[in-house]
Scaffold this active site. Structure first.
Site, PDB file in Angstrom:
ATOM      1  N   CYS A  37       2.656   3.375   1.559  1.00 24.42           N
ATOM      2  CA  CYS A  37       1.379   3.103   2.209  1.00 24.42           C
ATOM      3  C   CYS A  37       1.413   1.746   2.924  1.00 24.42           C
ATOM      4  O   CYS A  37       2.008   1.624   3.985  1.00 24.42           O
ATOM      5  CB  CYS A  37       0.245   3.223   1.187  1.00 24.42           C
ATOM      6  SG  CYS A  37      -1.329   3.575   1.984  1.00 24.42           S
ATOM      7  N   HIS A  49       0.867   8.276  -1.137  1.00 27.53           N
ATOM      8  CA  HIS A  49       1.243   7.763  -2.468  1.00 27.53           C
ATOM      9  C   HIS A  49       1.946   8.853  -3.282  1.00 27.53           C
ATOM     10  O   HIS A  49       1.284   9.574  -4.044  1.00 27.53           O
ATOM     11  CB  HIS A  49      -0.003   7.297  -3.220  1.00 27.53           C
ATOM     12  CG  HIS A  49      -0.612   6.057  -2.666  1.00 27.53           C
ATOM     13  ND1 HIS A  49      -0.221   4.800  -3.065  1.00 27.53           N
ATOM     14  CD2 HIS A  49      -1.562   5.886  -1.721  1.00 27.53           C
ATOM     15  CE1 HIS A  49      -0.924   3.899  -2.394  1.00 27.53           C
ATOM     16  NE2 HIS A  49      -1.739   4.531  -1.572  1.00 27.53           N
ATOM     17  N   GLU A  51       3.651   8.598  -5.841  1.00 28.30           N
ATOM     18  CA  GLU A  51       3.662   8.319  -7.291  1.00 28.30           C
ATOM     19  C   GLU A  51       2.612   9.120  -8.058  1.00 28.30           C
ATOM     20  O   GLU A  51       2.788   9.395  -9.242  1.00 28.30           O
ATOM     21  CB  GLU A  51       3.501   6.813  -7.564  1.00 28.30           C
ATOM     22  CG  GLU A  51       2.139   6.191  -7.235  1.00 28.30           C
ATOM     23  CD  GLU A  51       2.032   5.701  -5.798  1.00 28.30           C
ATOM     24  OE1 GLU A  51       2.745   6.239  -4.928  1.00 28.30           O
ATOM     25  OE2 GLU A  51       1.205   4.796  -5.540  1.00 28.30           O
TER      26      GLU A  51
HETATM   27  N1  GLN Z   1      -4.605  -1.488   3.347  1.00 30.71           N
HETATM   28  C1  GLN Z   1      -3.926  -0.397   3.939  1.00 30.71           C
HETATM   29  C2  GLN Z   1      -4.870   0.600   4.570  1.00 30.71           C
HETATM   30  O1  GLN Z   1      -6.032   0.632   4.250  1.00 30.71           O
HETATM   31  C3  GLN Z   1      -3.016   0.295   2.948  1.00 30.71           C
HETATM   32  C4  GLN Z   1      -3.728   0.901   1.789  1.00 30.71           C
HETATM   33  C5  GLN Z   1      -2.796   1.282   0.662  1.00 30.71           C
HETATM   34  O2  GLN Z   1      -1.682   0.792   0.585  1.00 30.71           O
HETATM   35  N2  GLN Z   1      -3.231   2.135  -0.209  1.00 30.71           N
HETATM   36  O3  GLN Z   1      -4.456   1.372   5.392  1.00 30.71           O
END
Ligand code: GLN
Length: 538
Positions: free
Chosen positions: A380, A513, A515
């Site tokens: 992410c 994600h 995970e």
């Molecule tokens: N802050 C980033 C976004 O909002 C990544 C968010 C995250 O890593 N879950 O896109």
């Protein structure tokens, strides 16, 4: 009709109610029953989405896009049942539902009160969509005696009356401490906690006693006598060396049998503990290990990256080795120290994150992984940082950045609606993403002949998201010319989902994600592959 099992806690928090509930779910499933797990959280936040990971640990995201308590992660990992939005509720959510109804005049002039209106709403939540389940296990957060948990305990007391006591079982988990100075095991805190529970109308049917060491029969008899619980239902749970031992330990203590006996149900099959035995053995006995650096903002708190730590461990299990996590605080990571701090690691991982703090250290660490060909996984925010690093150093866009933390500069990472405002027609999905989070499961299409396609062994994947910002697809060609391939895209080809570097042993960034979907008995292919690459490094 489903049977309901309510799990409360006493004496102290963090005794592992979530893990106990999840282990029980596995055992009942393995006896041939269908189980759903639910968590009732007494805090006032509507959901944990806005809570700092320092306060509450990780926010677990479900397929249907709910931001939930991390215990739902344990539930999924142990039971394999995909959690839903409707499996986690908080006091905040209950109150906001009731107050919304009150404002609409739907209580028809009545005085709105904790009993019955709040408790009714809690009961609705417990009962919602459970027709097809054999068992619903509901864990009440916090401990008995907290002011905030009172309406929940009252609601489960009423609920058991409503459905008939023979269809509801109360399990109370307490601490039975060992006092070193006097070399004694103490049952009094458990007695007091049960007294507290009984004073609000709930008599536990099973007491699970968490203890450092085995509890002698004479002490268990004492608990049985003072707490009015059959001795067979005083179950001990001695600290395990790895959480994967928990289902085995509860099986040995016959927790599942006692639960079935209570409901006068037979076991449909014999429980299969072999998968847990196998992974416990690997986790405890494997000598070989790899060091993986996690560079993030919340590394000091153990639970802040719970699913990630678990997924890495699962990756280790599938490669028959232990994963040593080297946690590095990105805010304290000085660029000059990077080489030294990363010299003994075989893999570098940048997890999800928000805001500006710590970004420069992360970007430098990614550059180090790219140039020195160290396996790298960016999740992410980690993928977004990898994009910025590559843009700055390979595409020579020196001011490349994200509009999340830098209003000036070139926004290679930005919000969909910002791009639309500037005249570009981009519609990534049919959902409005402007200023809101992209949450939950989304499809991605994987490029043929890419590394990621080999890893997933599929062209279409579904992974969970939790972010606002996206990589601007219009840069795709520029990146690919220099070797960073956009190997996973949203089905409409407008949103980059995965990037991977050519001419590097293993360098992958994912916008989602992974995970959240890894399970000990079914490790996620991306983590298995990452750990394998780390094993082969050097
Ligand atoms: N802050 C980033 C976004 O909002 C990544 C968010 C995250 O890593 N879950 O896109």
């Amino acid at each position: 009709m489903a049977r309901y099992i309510f799990v409360t806690g006493g004496v102290v928090s963090s005794l592992g109610k979530g893990l106990s509930s999840a282990s029980l779910a596995y055992l009942l499933q393995s006896r041939g029953y269908k189980v759903r797990l639910r968590k009732l959280d007494p805090y006032l936040n509507v959901d944990p989405g806005t809570m700092s990971p320092f306060q509450h640990g990780e926010v677990f995201v479900t397929d249907d896009g709910a931001e939930t308590d991390l215990d739902l992660g344990h539930y999924e990992r142990f039971s394999g049942v995909t959690a839903k939005k409707t499996d986690n509720i908080t006091t905040g959510k209950i109150y906001s539902d009731v107050l919304r109804k009150e404002r609409k005049g739907q209580y028809l002039g009545k005085t709105v009160q904790v009993i019955p209106h709040i408790t009714d709403r809690i009961k609705e939540f417990i009962n919602y969509d459970t027709d097809k389940e054999d068992f619903v296990i509901c864990e009440i957060g916090g401990i008995v005696g907290d002011i905030e948990s009172l309406p929940f305990v009252e609601a489960i007391r009423q609920f058991s009356n409503d459905i008939g006591k023979k269809n509801a079982l109360f399990i109370h988990l307490t601490l039975v401490p060992y006092l070193k100075a006097s070399d004694e095991i103490k049952t009094k805190p458990t007695q007091h906690s049960v007294k507290e529970l009984r004073s609000i109308g709930v008599q536990p049917d099973i007491i699970i006693c968490r203890s450092e060491r085995p509890i002698p029969l004479e002490h268990r008899k004492k608990i049985s006598l003072f707490c009015n619980v059959d001795i067979k239902n005083v179950i001990e749970t001695v600290d395990v060396k790895t959480i994967y031992e928990a289902p085995i330990s509860f099986f040995n203590q016959k927790l599942d049998i006692q639960v079935l006996n209570y409901f006068k149900l037979k076991s449909k099959k014999s429980a299969n503990l072999n998968p847990w035995k196998k992974i416990t053995k690997i986790t405890l006995n494997t000598k070989r290990h790899v060091n993986i650096a996690i560079i993030g903002k919340y590394v000091e708190l153990k639970d802040a990256y719970k699913s990630l730590d678990e997924a890495l461990t699962h990756g280790g299990i599938s490669n028959n080795l232990k994963v040593n996590l080297v946690r590095i605080d990105s805010e304290k990571l000085k660029v000059s120290e990077i080489k030294n701090k990363l010299k003994n690691v075989s893999g570098i991982l940048i997890p999800g994150g928000f805001g500006k703090r710590g970004t420069e250290g992360k970007i430098e660490a990614i550059r180090y992984a790219r140039i020195n060909k160290i396996p790298f996984l960016g999740i992410c925010y980690g993928m977004q940082m990898a994009i910025i690093e590559f843009a700055r150093n390979q595409l020579k866009i020196k001011k490349a950045t994200s509009s999340e933390f830098d209003k000036g500069g070139v926004h290679i990472i930005g919000l969909m609606h910002e791009w639309e405002k500037s005249g570009r027609k981009v519609k990534g999905t049919d959902k409005d993403l402007g200023g809101t989070m992209r949450l939950g499961s989304y499809d991605a299409i994987l490029k043929n002949k890419s590394k990621i396609r080999d890893i997933y062994k599929s062209t279409l994947i579904k992974e969970r998201h939790r972010h606002r910002y996206e990589v601007d697809i219009s840069y795709k060609e520029k990146f690919e010319k220099k070797g960073l391939i956009f190997s996973g895209l949203s089905p409409d080809h407008k949103l980059p989902e995965i990037v991977e570097l050519k001419n590097h042993p293993w360098f992958i960034g994912v916008q989602f994600h992974p995970e959240f979907k890894s399970r000990p008995l079914n490790p996620h292919p991306l983590f298995s592959s990452f750990i394998k690459a780390a094993k082969n490094h050097r």
